[in-house]
Motif scaffolding. Sequence first.
Motif, PDB file in Angstrom:
ATOM      1  N   GLU A  35      44.032  35.660  43.872  1.00 19.64           N
ATOM      2  CA  GLU A  35      43.386  34.499  43.260  1.00 19.64           C
ATOM      3  C   GLU A  35      44.139  33.220  43.632  1.00 19.64           C
ATOM      4  O   GLU A  35      43.534  32.209  43.990  1.00 19.64           O
ATOM      5  CB  GLU A  35      43.355  34.677  41.751  1.00 19.64           C
ATOM      6  N   GLU A  81      35.550  39.115  41.208  1.00 24.82           N
ATOM      7  CA  GLU A  81      36.837  39.237  40.520  1.00 24.82           C
ATOM      8  C   GLU A  81      37.891  39.657  41.538  1.00 24.82           C
ATOM      9  O   GLU A  81      37.835  40.760  42.069  1.00 24.82           O
ATOM     10  CB  GLU A  81      36.735  40.277  39.405  1.00 24.82           C
ATOM     11  N   HIS A 118      29.160  35.513  33.507  1.00 30.78           N
ATOM     12  CA  HIS A 118      30.248  36.348  34.015  1.00 30.78           C
ATOM     13  C   HIS A 118      30.532  35.976  35.462  1.00 30.78           C
ATOM     14  O   HIS A 118      29.655  35.496  36.186  1.00 30.78           O
ATOM     15  CB  HIS A 118      29.883  37.830  33.907  1.00 30.78           C
ATOM     16  N   VAL A 119      31.748  36.223  35.899  1.00 28.94           N
ATOM     17  CA  VAL A 119      32.152  35.858  37.254  1.00 28.94           C
ATOM     18  C   VAL A 119      31.398  36.708  38.279  1.00 28.94           C
ATOM     19  O   VAL A 119      31.025  37.849  38.008  1.00 28.94           O
ATOM     20  CB  VAL A 119      33.682  36.021  37.451  1.00 28.94           C
ATOM     21  N   THR A 146      43.884  31.955  32.486  1.00 29.35           N
ATOM     22  CA  THR A 146      44.320  33.113  31.716  1.00 29.35           C
ATOM     23  C   THR A 146      44.832  32.695  30.351  1.00 29.35           C
ATOM     24  O   THR A 146      44.512  33.324  29.339  1.00 29.35           O
ATOM     25  CB  THR A 146      45.426  33.871  32.470  1.00 29.35           C
TER      26      THR A 146
END
Length: 89
Positions: free
Chosen positions: A60, A53, A49-50, A31
């Motif tokens: 997480e 999420e 892109h992930v 982050t």
Amino acid sequence: MSNRILVFIAALLIVLPLFIVKNTEFAGTDTLAEEMIQQTAPHYEPWFHVLFEPPGGEVETLLFSVQAALGAGVIGYIIGLYKGRKRNG
């Protein structure tokens, strides 16, 4: 103590904070790095892109901790296996 009780206590310690602690922000290095990139290069476009999420920072962190625990368990098992083979054979 029985192993089942210990596993239950460990699971409780993992899951219980998810329900007790609300509206928290756990900022990790990912982050912070993302924020720094946005400041230094606002037009930067990520390469990919992930795929998944997580719904929150706590989840997480939980997934990362579970991954670390599984890795440590596998490594510990392998070390114990080879040590046992060496001792017995």
